[in-house]
Each structure stands twice: as structure tokens, then as C-alpha cells.
Design a protein around this motif. Structure first.
Motif, mmCIF file in Angstrom:
data_model
loop_
_atom_site.group_PDB
_atom_site.id
_atom_site.type_symbol
_atom_site.label_atom_id
_atom_site.label_comp_id
_atom_site.label_asym_id
_atom_site.label_seq_id
_atom_site.Cartn_x
_atom_site.Cartn_y
_atom_site.Cartn_z
ATOM 1 N N SER A 182 0.842 -1.191 0.000
ATOM 2 C CA SER A 182 0.000 0.000 0.000
ATOM 3 C C SER A 182 0.879 1.244 0.000
ATOM 4 O O SER A 182 2.087 1.177 0.231
ATOM 5 C CB SER A 182 -0.937 -0.003 1.214
ATOM 6 N N ALA A 199 3.350 4.987 10.807
ATOM 7 C CA ALA A 199 2.533 4.428 9.724
ATOM 8 C C ALA A 199 3.286 3.427 8.861
ATOM 9 O O ALA A 199 2.672 2.710 8.072
ATOM 10 C CB ALA A 199 2.001 5.555 8.837
ATOM 11 N N ALA A 246 -4.884 4.307 -4.004
ATOM 12 C CA ALA A 246 -5.397 4.561 -2.660
ATOM 13 C C ALA A 246 -4.232 5.073 -1.824
ATOM 14 O O ALA A 246 -3.260 4.350 -1.599
ATOM 15 C CB ALA A 246 -5.980 3.287 -2.061
ATOM 16 N N VAL A 247 -4.314 6.318 -1.379
ATOM 17 C CA VAL A 247 -3.185 6.990 -0.737
ATOM 18 C C VAL A 247 -3.510 7.278 0.724
ATOM 19 O O VAL A 247 -4.569 7.829 1.036
ATOM 20 C CB VAL A 247 -2.841 8.308 -1.463
ATOM 21 N N GLU A 248 -2.579 6.913 1.602
ATOM 22 C CA GLU A 248 -2.691 7.258 3.014
ATOM 23 C C GLU A 248 -1.684 8.356 3.334
ATOM 24 O O GLU A 248 -0.530 8.284 2.906
ATOM 25 C CB GLU A 248 -2.396 6.048 3.893
ATOM 26 N N PRO A 249 -2.073 9.379 4.080
ATOM 27 C CA PRO A 249 -1.103 10.407 4.473
ATOM 28 C C PRO A 249 -0.125 9.845 5.504
ATOM 29 O O PRO A 249 -0.479 8.980 6.310
ATOM 30 C CB PRO A 249 -1.977 11.511 5.065
ATOM 31 N N TYR A 250 1.088 10.348 5.468
ATOM 32 C CA TYR A 250 2.097 9.874 6.412
ATOM 33 C C TYR A 250 1.813 10.396 7.814
ATOM 34 O O TYR A 250 1.553 11.581 8.019
ATOM 35 C CB TYR A 250 3.491 10.329 5.985
ATOM 36 N N ARG A 293 4.428 -1.497 2.955
ATOM 37 C CA ARG A 293 4.060 -0.174 2.466
ATOM 38 C C ARG A 293 5.192 0.464 1.678
ATOM 39 O O ARG A 293 6.367 0.155 1.883
ATOM 40 C CB ARG A 293 3.653 0.734 3.630
ATOM 41 N N GLN A 325 -4.044 10.191 -6.599
ATOM 42 C CA GLN A 325 -5.444 9.792 -6.461
ATOM 43 C C GLN A 325 -6.142 9.770 -7.818
ATOM 44 O O GLN A 325 -6.948 8.870 -8.089
ATOM 45 C CB GLN A 325 -6.156 10.739 -5.496
ATOM 46 N N VAL A 385 1.881 5.181 1.117
ATOM 47 C CA VAL A 385 1.856 6.256 2.110
ATOM 48 C C VAL A 385 2.547 7.465 1.493
ATOM 49 O O VAL A 385 3.611 7.326 0.871
ATOM 50 C CB VAL A 385 2.563 5.835 3.412
ATOM 51 N N TYR A 386 1.961 8.644 1.659
ATOM 52 C CA TYR A 386 2.467 9.824 0.947
ATOM 53 C C TYR A 386 2.757 10.973 1.900
ATOM 54 O O TYR A 386 2.008 11.225 2.855
ATOM 55 C CB TYR A 386 1.441 10.281 -0.089
#
Length: 382
Positions: free
Chosen positions: A159, A186, A178-182, A191, A173, A161-162
Motif C-alpha cells: 500500500s 505508519a 489509494a493513498v494514506e497520508p504519512y 508499504r 489519487q 503512504v504519501y
């Protein structure tokens, strides 16, 4: 079918020569460059003559409809020797890997691999069947493809992480990620951390944790960072210099490389400007526009797609190529970009978003809108 049902941008332009993008891929076993050109006989997958339409002035030349856009097209005079007649433009969305490419700026791929979930789809636009004469290279390619798909094994997925520029988050996006914030804590082994300009400040306090995470098989991509920002949080002291980049050359990255499926044409900059090019403490591709360190755990890409405007023709081409480049690097690291491709195998065009075959969904796998002058063959014949 590729255009109307799936939404690919397809160029009906016969190529008599194509090039291996990943020479050590099993689908290309036993096939060198000399065997991927001037095949025997004629291809019959497309008509030897185009169907032209007459348009009112100022379109005084013959026209066709290509990828939903009316464009001029000179006369076509047969398909003899063709190895690929209907070319898919390399997508910027989805886990597509180009195995063979060709055409203008090498932006088309007649043989692509698409991965989603635990499965694989190979799009073969090579004219291996429907020929007036059989060609041994075409037969070998067809056998290789069937053997590869039969033996395919999925790879591990990660996955994303940005941290960094909000424009980068929006771009990722838009490309289907699918982007998760850092946030602190995390990072886990499954990842990929993507860092663009401005992300260094958030990561600097966690430099030791990032080094430990990379040692546990983590992956990081640095996008357009200069040395000062990169060295605030990276465990390696990479060196860079600000220098003009227009184009560069490097050998084919191997199949297991984080840059597999990427070539020099993908880093061709059509608006000369300075970039922070890598000069040391990393494995460098070309003039330093790409590189990797720490046994491939840290990836550097100094050309960032959202830095190029889509309003100018020259920079729009660069935007397309760098967008596909970034999506491919993420795919090589195990991050999938979601698309509606599999849905379109089973549903007619009219049942998706209410669109009819007369309005193909040409933006399904691309991040810009196609215009007439984007067609590189509007004044070329073959």
C-alpha cells in the motif's frame, strides 16, 4: 474493441518494427530485435486502406476519427511486413507494463501486461495471427505468451503512504491509487513511502525510524527532491546537482528492476529546464534523472508529472510520459492502481456511465484530454 469497450487510446498505424522494452521477460524469450520487424506476408487485422471522411473547409485533407477525435490522415497503401497494426497508447492509470513498444516517441505498446489482484491479462496487439504467411517469430511469440500466462504467479502487494506536495497527492489519487497520508508509526513492511517536495520536514524527526524500516524491506520513492531536503530524512547522503535535462540514454532495466518497462523516451523533456540530477551515492540511470540506492529500496525520480502543464502541446506529451513512468515504478514496487478494466470485459459500453459506442471513454486510463494536434500521425503516411 480496445478503444470502444475498454477506453484505450488506439492508433491504427502499422508498424513494421517494434522494440523490446524488457528483453529478459519470458514472453520475449528467443526473440531479439531482428525478429521483431518485417514479418512475412501481410497483416489482415486491419484493412489495407483507411475509410476516409470528407469534412468542410478548412479540413481539406482526408480525415478519420481516431480515439474519438477527428484528425487528418494521408493515404495508406497496404499492410505488408506489419508486425503491429493497432497500437495502444501506454496508459497512465492501472498496473500496465509495456513489454514491447514502438511508434512515435515509443509511446505505444503492442504487447502489455496488466495485473490486478492475483491475476494477469496480456494485451497482444502484435499481428501474430491473421497473416497471409506464417512467420516463425510470430509463432514463437504466441507460444511464449501462452506459456507465461499459464505459469504466472502473483507477486506481493504493498500500500502507498504519501508525504509532500498536495499536487502530488491529487495526481496519485487521479491515477487510481489509494493513498494514506504519512503519520508517525505508519510505516510497515508492506508499504511504499512516496515523498515529494515539502515532505522532508514531516519526515526529518523520524529519520532513525525510516532507516530501520528500510532495513526491514521497506520501499521509498523520492520525487523531485533536491539533496538538501532528501538528506534530512534519508539514511543515505545522496549527492545531486542542478542541471538542465532534455534527454538521456540508459540500457534496458531488467525484469526485476524497479524501473522495468521504462525507457529513455519516458524521461524526454520537451521543455528544457533544470532538475536536481543525481551525481553520487546511488545507482544512476542516464544523466541522473533516475536512480536507486540501498539495493533498490530507495528510488529516485527527478521528473515529476504535475510540474508539467497539460495546456501546452509539448509539455502535455511530457506529462503523459512521466505520468506513465510514475505509475509503472509504483507497480514494480507492488502498488496497484485501480481501474474499471475487468468490469468492462463483461458489460457493454452502453451500460457503463450511460455512454454509447459513439462516445468512447477515452479518459479511462489517461490523465489528460486528447486533442487533435496530439495525434503524431496526422500528416504521416505508411
Amino acid at each position: 474493441m480496445c478503444e470502444q469497450r475498454f477506453g484505450f487510446r488506439v492508433q491504427e498505424y502499422g508498424l513494421r518494427e517494434v522494440f523490446r522494452r524488457i528483453p529478459d521477460h519470458p514472453a520475449l524469450a528467443g526473440l531479439d530485435e531482428d525478429l521483431l520487424k518485417n514479418w512475412r506476408g501481410e497483416a489482415t487485422n486491419t484493412a489495407p486502406r483507411l475509410t476516409y471522411e470528407e469534412r468542410p473547409y478548412p479540413l481539406i485533407f482526408p480525415t478519420i476519427v481516431n480515439a474519438g477525435v477527428v484528425v487528418t490522415r494521408p493515404w495508406r497503401c497496404g499492410n505488408r511486413g506489419n508486425v503491429a497494426s493497432a497500437l495502444i497508447e501506454k496508459p497512465a492509470c492501472g498496473d500496465f507494463m509495456s513489454l514491447v513498444d514502438g511508434g512515435y516517441s515509443l509511446q505505444y505498446s503492442p504487447l502489455m501486461e496488466y495485473r490486478e489482484g492475483k491475476g494477469v491479462v496480456l494485451f497482444c496487439q502484435m499481428d501474430v495471427t491473421g497473416r497471409t504467411e506464417r512467420d516463425p517469430a510470430a509463432d514463437r511469440l504466441a507460444r511464449n505468451i501462452l506459456a507465461y500466462v499459464h505459469a504466472f504467479k502473483p507477486t506481493a502487494r504493498r500500500s502507498l503512504v504519501y508525504a509532500g506536495d498536495p499536487a502530488g497527492l491529487k495526481h496519485l489519487q487521479s491515477a487510481g491509487f489509494a493513498v494514506e497520508p504519512y503519520v508517525k508509526g505508519a510505516l510497515t513492511g508492506d508499504r511504499v513511502l512516496v515523498v515529494s517536495s515539502g515532505g522532508g520536514a514531516a519526515l526529518a524527526p523520524d529519520k532513525a525510524a525510516i532507516a530501520a524500516w528500510l532495513g526491514q524491506d521497506g520501499r521509498m520513492i523520492a520525487l523531485g527532491l533536491d539533496a538538501d531536503e532528501a538528506n534530512t530524512f534519508m539514511p543515505i547522503a545522496v549527492s545531486m546537482k542542478s542541471s538542465e535535462h532534455i534527454g538521456s540514454f540508459f540500457d534496458h532495466p531488467p525484469w526485476n528492476s524497479p524501473f522495468a518497462g521504462i525507457g529513455p523516451a519516458d524521461v524526454h523533456n520537451r521543455e528544457p529546464r533544470n532538475f536536481s540530477l543525481i551525481t553520487g551515492k546511488a545507482n544512476i540511470l542516464g544523466d541522473g534523472v533516475l536512480g536507486f540506492a540501498d539495493n533498490g529500496r530507495v528510488i529516485f525520480c527527478q521528473m515529476v508529472p504535475w510540474q508539467f502543464s497539460t495546456k501546452q502541446q509539448n509539455t502535455r506529451r511530457t506529462f503523459r510520459r512521466t505520468s506513465a513512468l510514475l505509475t509503472r515504478v509504483l507497480g514494480n514496487l507492488g502498488v496497484q492502481s485501480q481501474t474499471s478494466l475487468l468490469e468492462r470485459f463483461s458489460k457493454p459500453v452502453t451500460s457503463i456511465a450511460g455512454q454509447s459506442p459513439e462516445k468512447p471513454r477515452m479518459n479511462a486510463f489517461y490523465l489528460d484530454t486528447l486533442e487533435e494536434w496530439d495525434d503524431p500521425y496526422r500528416f504521416f503516411g505508411w
